[in-house]
Design an enzyme around this catalytic site. Structure first.
Site, PDB file in Angstrom:
ATOM      1  CD  GLU A 173      42.541  33.277  12.178  1.00 25.18           C
ATOM      2  OE1 GLU A 173      42.537  32.160  12.709  1.00 25.18           O
ATOM      3  OE2 GLU A 173      43.460  34.093  12.289  1.00 25.18           O
ATOM      4  CD  GLU A 291      43.292  37.217  15.104  1.00 22.60           C
ATOM      5  OE1 GLU A 291      44.238  36.393  15.047  1.00 22.60           O
ATOM      6  OE2 GLU A 291      42.128  36.895  15.369  1.00 22.60           O
TER       7      GLU A 291
END
Ligand code: GLC
Length: 353
Positions: A173, A291
């Site tokens: 991320e 995720e």
């Protein structure tokens, strides 16, 4: 003697001479896949990690245990037993690396990661290791670039002889000051660093802005390198999946939001996944949804419905996936009772499959 056996013996000798333990050597050599002596088929690699779990809140905490999870051997066993084929292990390397050159990763920490990786491989699970929560890099990328690349150099060297069942994910991320254009530049350099010692290892990388699918179009990858899987994270609608989380401001107001699988709810997810699939087809890159998950404060019926819908939508499009996460706030396993949370487990791995 075939070329492969010859190579294995040389690797084995080198490992023994460099002081690698017998157990580590056995794990590496007995691993399920070919040794790394050729570019693997990246789609086949992606199928190996098709159903996975994130071992979250353990090694990406500043110190393992601080966020309530310490990895145990049994976790790998039960994950394999239920039909998952991979684990993603988020790791905060930046908390265990010296601040200034020459950059060194704490050897005890490295041993702990070796243990986790070897546990996964020895149970027949593929394993993804990443750089997670390198917050300083997000806040001041220019200052931390050299250290970021040095960390990859060290990891890449350390695991160069591991089997193709070990995957490297460059950074979890990217966000904040690590903008899309900076991220493209750093990613390109990180891939070059990794490729020096790991020419054939499958690399995973995702777009800027928290691995958002909306940034796939601005992700640059080296065209000639086909051995890259692209990852994105999916938590939509956030007002449902992240209700009541401590780290999302205002999310207490979202408590009580449900996901019932209405036409509108399903349709917006289908649109998102179709966009991602189109990008994958146009770019020729396979997709890993590294995720997705829901926080425990949402109701279990909604959580199970959402989880099942997301996992199947991914599978229908050939995306591999990893649930966020094993046994903490989003968890699918109760670490106190040592029991699976059945509705979530069944949503991930349907009993008949
Ligand atoms: C990201 C964060 C992790 C968080 C999860 C869900 O992976 O790194 O800390 O728990 O998303 O919000």
């Amino acid at each position: 003697m075939t070329r492969r056996t010859g190579l294995s013996i040389v690797v084995l000798m080198m490992l023994i001479l460099t002081g690698c333990s017998k157990q580590a050597v056995d794990t590496i050599m007995s691993s399920t896949d070919d040794p790394l002596n050729d570019v693997p088929d990246v789609n086949k690699q992606n199928r190996k990690i098709s159903r996975g779990i994130n071992l979250g809140n353990a090694l990406e905490a500043p110190i393992e245990g601080e966020w309530g999870v310490i990895l145990k051997e049994d976790y790998f066993r039960v994950i394999k037993e239920k039909g998952f084929n991979s684990v993603r292990i988020p790791i905060k390397w930046s908390a265990h690396t010296t601040d200034k050159p020459p950059y060194v990763i704490d050897s005890l920490f490295f041993q702990r990661i070796d243990w986790a990786v070897n546990q996964a491989l020895s149970k027949g699970l593929s394993v993804i290791i990443n750089l997670q929560h390198y917050d300083e890099l997000m806040q001041d990328p220019v200052k931390h670039k050299e250290r970021f690349l040095a960390i990859w150099d060290l990891i890449s060297e350390h695991y160069q002889n591991y089997s193709a069942d070990l995957f490297f994910e460059v950074l979890n991320e990217p966000n904040n000051q690590l903008t899309s254009s900076l991220w493209n530049e750093y990613l390109d350099e990180a891939i070059s660093v990794i490729r020096k010692k790991n020419p054939f290892r499958t690399i995973i990388a995702g777009p800027a802005s928290w691995n958002s699918m909306d940034y796939l179009n601005s992700l640059y990858l080296p065209t000639k390198d086909k051995n890259i899987i692209v990852t994105y994270h999916y938590y939509n609608p956030m007002q449902f999946t992240h209700q009541g989380t401590a780290w999302v401001t205002g999310s207490e107001d979202w408590l009580g939001n449900t996901w019932l699988g209405t036409y509108e709810q399903m349709n917006s997810i289908i649109q998102d996944f179709d966009k991602t699939l189109l990008w994958s087809k146009l770019s020729g890159r396979p997709i890993y949804m590294g995720e997705f998950g829901t926080y425990y404060r949402a109701d279990m019926g909604s959580r199970a419905k959402w989880t099942s819908f997301i996992a199947r939508q991914a599978e229908q499009r050939g995306f591999s996936w990893a649930y966020w996460e094993f046994c903490a706030g989003f968890g699918v396993y109760d670490p106190v009772k040592n029991e699976w949370i059945e509705p979530l487990l069944n949503a991930l791995i349907p009993p008949a499959s």
